[in-house]
Design an enzyme around this catalytic site. Structure first.
Site, PDB file in Angstrom:
ATOM      1  N   ASP A 221       0.852  -1.187   0.000  1.00  0.00           N
ATOM      2  CA  ASP A 221       0.000   0.000   0.000  1.00  0.00           C
ATOM      3  C   ASP A 221       0.889   1.239   0.000  1.00  0.00           C
ATOM      4  OD1 ASP A 221       1.001  -0.055   2.604  1.00  0.00           O
ATOM      5  OD2 ASP A 221      -0.806  -1.002   3.366  1.00  0.00           O
TER       6      ASP A 221
ATOM      7  N   ASP B 287       1.634   4.903   1.757  1.00  0.00           N
ATOM      8  CA  ASP B 287       1.362   5.764   2.906  1.00  0.00           C
ATOM      9  C   ASP B 287       1.941   7.143   2.649  1.00  0.00           C
ATOM     10  OD1 ASP B 287       0.232   3.596   4.271  1.00  0.00           O
ATOM     11  OD2 ASP B 287       2.179   2.968   5.040  1.00  0.00           O
TER      12      ASP B 287
ATOM     13  N   ASP C 210      10.309   3.055  13.162  1.00  0.00           N
ATOM     14  CA  ASP C 210      11.013   1.906  13.736  1.00  0.00           C
ATOM     15  C   ASP C 210      12.395   1.675  13.117  1.00  0.00           C
ATOM     16  OD1 ASP C 210       9.712   1.124  11.408  1.00  0.00           O
ATOM     17  OD2 ASP C 210       8.627  -0.541  12.300  1.00  0.00           O
TER      18      ASP C 210
HETATM   19  P1  ATP Z   1       4.201  -3.185   5.021  1.00  0.00           P
HETATM   20  O1  ATP Z   1       3.002  -2.290   4.809  1.00  0.00           O
HETATM   21  O2  ATP Z   1       4.868  -3.650   3.792  1.00  0.00           O
HETATM   22  O3  ATP Z   1       3.945  -4.277   5.993  1.00  0.00           O
HETATM   23  P2  ATP Z   1       5.268  -0.846   6.252  1.00  0.00           P
HETATM   24  O4  ATP Z   1       6.688  -0.457   6.540  1.00  0.00           O
HETATM   25  O5  ATP Z   1       4.483   0.047   5.348  1.00  0.00           O
HETATM   26  O6  ATP Z   1       5.327  -2.318   5.718  1.00  0.00           O
HETATM   27  P3  ATP Z   1       3.220  -0.380   8.173  1.00  0.00           P
HETATM   28  O7  ATP Z   1       2.807  -1.241   9.325  1.00  0.00           O
HETATM   29  O8  ATP Z   1       2.276  -0.136   7.066  1.00  0.00           O
HETATM   30  O9  ATP Z   1       4.563  -1.013   7.631  1.00  0.00           O
HETATM   31  O10 ATP Z   1       3.693   1.004   8.804  1.00  0.00           O
HETATM   32  C1  ATP Z   1       3.994   2.132   8.019  1.00  0.00           C
HETATM   33  C2  ATP Z   1       5.192   2.862   8.600  1.00  0.00           C
HETATM   34  O11 ATP Z   1       4.900   3.329   9.919  1.00  0.00           O
HETATM   35  C3  ATP Z   1       6.444   2.015   8.756  1.00  0.00           C
HETATM   36  O12 ATP Z   1       7.205   1.954   7.581  1.00  0.00           O
HETATM   37  C4  ATP Z   1       7.169   2.709   9.888  1.00  0.00           C
HETATM   38  O13 ATP Z   1       7.863   3.820   9.391  1.00  0.00           O
HETATM   39  C5  ATP Z   1       6.044   3.225  10.757  1.00  0.00           C
HETATM   40  N1  ATP Z   1       5.698   2.287  11.852  1.00  0.00           N
HETATM   41  C6  ATP Z   1       4.764   1.307  11.821  1.00  0.00           C
HETATM   42  N2  ATP Z   1       4.703   0.655  12.985  1.00  0.00           N
HETATM   43  C7  ATP Z   1       5.615   1.214  13.793  1.00  0.00           C
HETATM   44  C8  ATP Z   1       6.042   0.985  15.144  1.00  0.00           C
HETATM   45  N3  ATP Z   1       5.489   0.005  15.886  1.00  0.00           N
HETATM   46  N4  ATP Z   1       7.006   1.784  15.648  1.00  0.00           N
HETATM   47  C9  ATP Z   1       7.560   2.765  14.910  1.00  0.00           C
HETATM   48  N5  ATP Z   1       7.209   3.023  13.635  1.00  0.00           N
HETATM   49  C10 ATP Z   1       6.253   2.281  13.066  1.00  0.00           C
HETATM   50 MG    MG Z   2       2.436  -0.070   4.814  1.00  0.00          MG
END
Ligand code: ATP
Ligand code: MG
Length: 467
Positions: free
Chosen positions: A74, A76, A158
């Site tokens: 997705d 963001d 993170d």
């Molecule tokens: P994917 O969607 O492919 O699983 P993502 O990196 O986009 O990976 P998401 O859970 O959608 O993961 O979160 C979006 C963003 O928010 C992450 O890339 C990170 O920068 C931040 N993030 C998410 N969860 C946390 C957390 N628990 N602590 C700190 N930052 C976070």
């Molecule tokens: Mg994501």
């Protein structure tokens, strides 16, 4: 005096170490990310916010994945507009948020998630902040809605690889945490002090493992070091959040590798305590069954086939049933009620840790029930079972058990043939069953305790009888 002032303005000491206030800027000519690879809806959200005078960037997983040539799940967006300001710009926007306030902008089935820049809060958050943020005595952040600038937003993310911002107008990447280098070196590295970051949010340990499996990255040594010691912190995470995370762990297409890493970092036991016990008691069978279920899930996802969490949980917990069945039998229950009680206890116990919704626990238990019913094929039973909406899942589960080494007397093969044959041939198969039963002394023997019916080496629930 003037000299001092100039010196103080220039002084590099004003900067906190490892926290550059200006990001490294990676211009268009030095990265492989193309505007065309980005969802047009995400681009339109960014353009709209910028036209309204706000900053807006693509951020997180989508930037990381595109740099790696992986298709993003997705897109963001991060912005300095507040959720209310974002909502005011779009007709199809909704403010949502369990832990954080976010805006979802809907375009048909696609949702673009827009988050306002937020700041990490330090231990000494003032009175003012107390309403916005809260910390558990363990250091865990309970609420996290303090807005900040882009640099602060990068620092509270993170991993370094998740803190890259793509400026779609100038087609450049802003890198505050050296994430581009970690992408090149294929490393998962926490931003800041690992121990503190895990204490703030223990789910980051699961995320480290999830990204390592998904991207085939290593977890950098200092990021990896505290995980085993801090793994028990996961027990304090609210069960509904863990359910969401567990689905991401096992439905991301890399479940088998994720499982290996969870075991290696002692993260499996706090999520599935009963299954971890089964794994210790009966490692070969339990590990084969769970791995096979996860490998099948990965294959189905690769082929674009649907997967149900009910089947997955049925497999993850199945090896933990026998110990409970035996317990209830020793308390005097006959095999079937003992199995029902065991399934009930185990589900309840597991849901305290991971809040599996009823819409999954009900079919999970039906899959287990099917295992008791599939051996009973006499008369019209086989045909009635075929009509059962849970037949397919139950049959697949039977094959899974067999592939893990459970002895079922070739029951899976019997059902495979039965489904392929005509009506008259099916009658023949049922007649053959009666003959077998009449011949063998098996019937009496099978009345014995369920423990006697266990396949050698396979610690498993009651086998079911061909009566
Ligand atoms: P994917 O969607 O492919 O699983 P993502 O990196 O986009 O990976 P998401 O859970 O959608 O993961 O979160 C979006 C963003 O928010 C992450 O890339 C990170 O920068 C931040 N993030 C998410 N969860 C946390 C957390 N628990 N602590 C700190 N930052 C976070
Ligand atoms: Mg994501």
């Amino acid at each position: 005096m003037l000299k001092k002032l100039i010196q103080s303005l220039r002084s590099p000491l004003r900067r906190a170490p490892n926290k550059p206030e200006t990001p490294a800027v990676i211009p268009r000519s030095q990265h492989a990310l193309e505007r065309e690879q980005i969802s047009r809806y995400a681009l339109s959200v960014v353009d709209r916010l910028e036209k309204a005078g706000y900053q807006a960037y693509l951020v997180g997983g989508c930037v990381r994945d595109l740099l790696l040539g992986v298709e993003p799940k997705d897109f963001d967006v991060a912005t300095n507009a507040t959720p209310e300001q974002v909502r005011a710009e779009f007709r199809n926007a909704r403010v949502i948020g369990r832990r954080f306030k976010l805006v979802h902008v809907h375009f048909g089935r696609e949702i673009i998630e827009v988050a306002t820049f937020r700041a990490n809060h330090s231990e000494d958050d003032g009175e003012e902040d107390a309403t916005q943020s809260a910390r558990h005595e363990s250091g865990r952040i309970l609420r996290d809605n303090i807005y900040g600038n882009q640099e602060q937003d990068a620092q509270r993310r993170d991993f370094t690889i998740n803190a890259l911002y793509y400026d779609a107008t100038q087609e450049r990447i802003l890198d505050y945490a050296n994430g581009a280098s970690d992408i090149r070196h294929r490393l998962i590295r926490l931003i800041g002090d690992p121990e503190q970051r895990y204490q703030e949010d223990p789910v980051r340990m699961l995320r480290a493992v999830r990204f390592a499996a998904k991207l085939d990255f290593d977890i950098e040594a200092q990021t990896a070091a505290p995980i085993q010691r801090l793994a028990p912190l996961l027990r304090d995470i609210p069960a509904p959040r863990l359910f969401d995370e567990v689905l991401k762990l096992f439905l991301g297409g890399h479940a088998e590798r994720t499982f290996e890493l969870l075991l290696a970092y002692d993260l499996f036991a706090p999520l599935f305590p009963a299954s971890a016990e089964a794994l210790a008691r009966n490692p070969d069978y339990t590990s084969r069954l769970i791995r096979q279920a996860l490998a099948n899930t990965d294959t189905r996802i690769r082929e674009g086939k649907p997967v149900t969490p009910a089947f997955l949980f049925a497999a993850l917990l199945w090896p933990a049933l026998p110990a409970r069945v035996i317990y209830h039998q020793e308390q005097g229950l006959p095999p079937l009620p003992a199995m029902q009680e065991a399934a009930h206890d185990l589900t309840l116990e597991q849901c305290r840790r991971i809040a599996i919704p009823k819409r999954f626990t009900i079919p999970m238990r039906e899959i287990w029930d099917m295992q008791e019913r599939l051996p009973r094929r006499q008369g019209k039973r086989a045909d009635m079972l075929l009509e059962n909406p849970r037949f397919r899942a139950g049959y697949d589960f039977l094959l899974l058990r067999e592939s893990a080494g459970e002895q079922t007397g070739n029951l899976g093969q019997w059902w495979t043939r039965y489904q392929e044959l005509s009506d008259s041939q099916r009658r023949e198969m049922i007649r053959a069953l009666s003959l077998e039963d009449a011949k063998g002394p098996a019937r009496k023997r099978r009345r014995g305790s369920s423990r006697k019916r266990h396949a050698p080496g396979a610690d498993k629930p009651t086998q079911g009888t061909d009566e």
